[in-house]
Design an enzyme around this catalytic site. Sequence first.
Site, PDB file in Angstrom:
ATOM      1  N   ARG A  52     -19.804 100.221  27.920  1.00 23.70           N
ATOM      2  CA  ARG A  52     -19.166 101.507  27.545  1.00 23.70           C
ATOM      3  C   ARG A  52     -19.821 102.571  28.114  1.00 23.70           C
ATOM      4  O   ARG A  52     -21.321 102.643  27.955  1.00 23.70           O
ATOM      5  CB  ARG A  52     -18.766 101.256  25.969  1.00 23.70           C
ATOM      6  N   GLU A  57     -15.424 109.638  29.842  1.00 24.36           N
ATOM      7  CA  GLU A  57     -14.529 109.188  30.983  1.00 24.36           C
ATOM      8  C   GLU A  57     -13.016 109.632  30.406  1.00 24.36           C
ATOM      9  O   GLU A  57     -12.887 109.397  29.183  1.00 24.36           O
ATOM     10  CB  GLU A  57     -14.411 107.765  31.326  1.00 24.36           C
ATOM     11  N   HIS A  98     -13.180 102.199  35.493  1.00 26.63           N
ATOM     12  CA  HIS A  98     -13.205 101.376  34.344  1.00 26.63           C
ATOM     13  C   HIS A  98     -12.262 100.177  34.421  1.00 26.63           C
ATOM     14  O   HIS A  98     -11.134 100.181  33.930  1.00 26.63           O
ATOM     15  CB  HIS A  98     -12.751 102.264  33.102  1.00 26.63           C
TER      16      HIS A  98
END
Length: 328
Positions: free
Chosen positions: A242, A271, A289
């Site tokens: 993460r 993000e 991602h």
Amino acid sequence: MSQRPAILISRRIFPEVVARLRAHFEVQTNEADAVWSRDELIARLQGKAGVFVPTAEPIDAALLAACPDLRAVCSMAVGYNNIDVAACQAHGVMVTHAPDVLTETTADFGFALLLAAARRVGEAERLLRRGEWTKWSVDFMAGADVHGATLGILGMGRIGQAIARRGALGFGMKVIYHNRSRLPEATEAALGGAERVELDALLQRSDHLMIVVPYSAATHHVIGAAELARMKRGAVLVNIARGGVVDDAALAMALRSGHVGAAGLDVFEGEPAVHPALLDLPNTVLTPHIASASEPTRRAMADLAADNLIGLLATGQGAKTPVPEMRG
């Protein structure tokens, strides 16, 4: 006949999954795939018993207080740091996530990033596309070997173990790992003799460091400037955990200096914004991602979230995969 429960699907998902849910619920969707503001999300959650969360919409105490009918928050991700589980418990709201179904696909992608970063694949492709490949030289695009190297894994859950298996059995790597607890000896043996070490030893010994630890307050910037400085010079760092587990600004500095040889990053602080210093560096492989983004896996993730909603709010069979804090 009693009225069917109403649910919200906060982003666009596969039509087949929506059809399954419509068989049990009154469903409000987001076909425009808009990113709703907090107030817009709260407005759409009024009267909803459940919410299907495909992405990282924040579910916190204030939102729960404003949505008194909510009884289930079902995420199609494995990570759930966007959801205040304690607040959900206090409001009587069940939380589920989607472990297991994305393990192998995510581990594949972690290795893809490792190989691309270590062997300078992104850098070489950009050079070629710019028309700068004109001749051979002995050190032209020379990178680091993956086979036979020492693979360090921070976080040895399902995905960490899948990565260890690929490294040890597929690439002949020596696997070391840091985890809160040691794996059973039989599991370590099945992973090519994986060895648990302290974090400092992991940093100092790893040729390639793969970060798979869940995000929490305790793991925020667990890899910061001090930890990067203790890594082996020229090592490759891969983060598929993460954003926020790694201090991106400190990593950019370590990459620019050459102390960290290369990085493969699928997650970022803040993000979808990416630290601009990372964008400017040639020795990075950056992806948006997408570690779980194979179509079969994304469909399995969505199906599991739907199963959880149906079990909790329609059939009474309960959740298949509640978050660990809510398991009996």
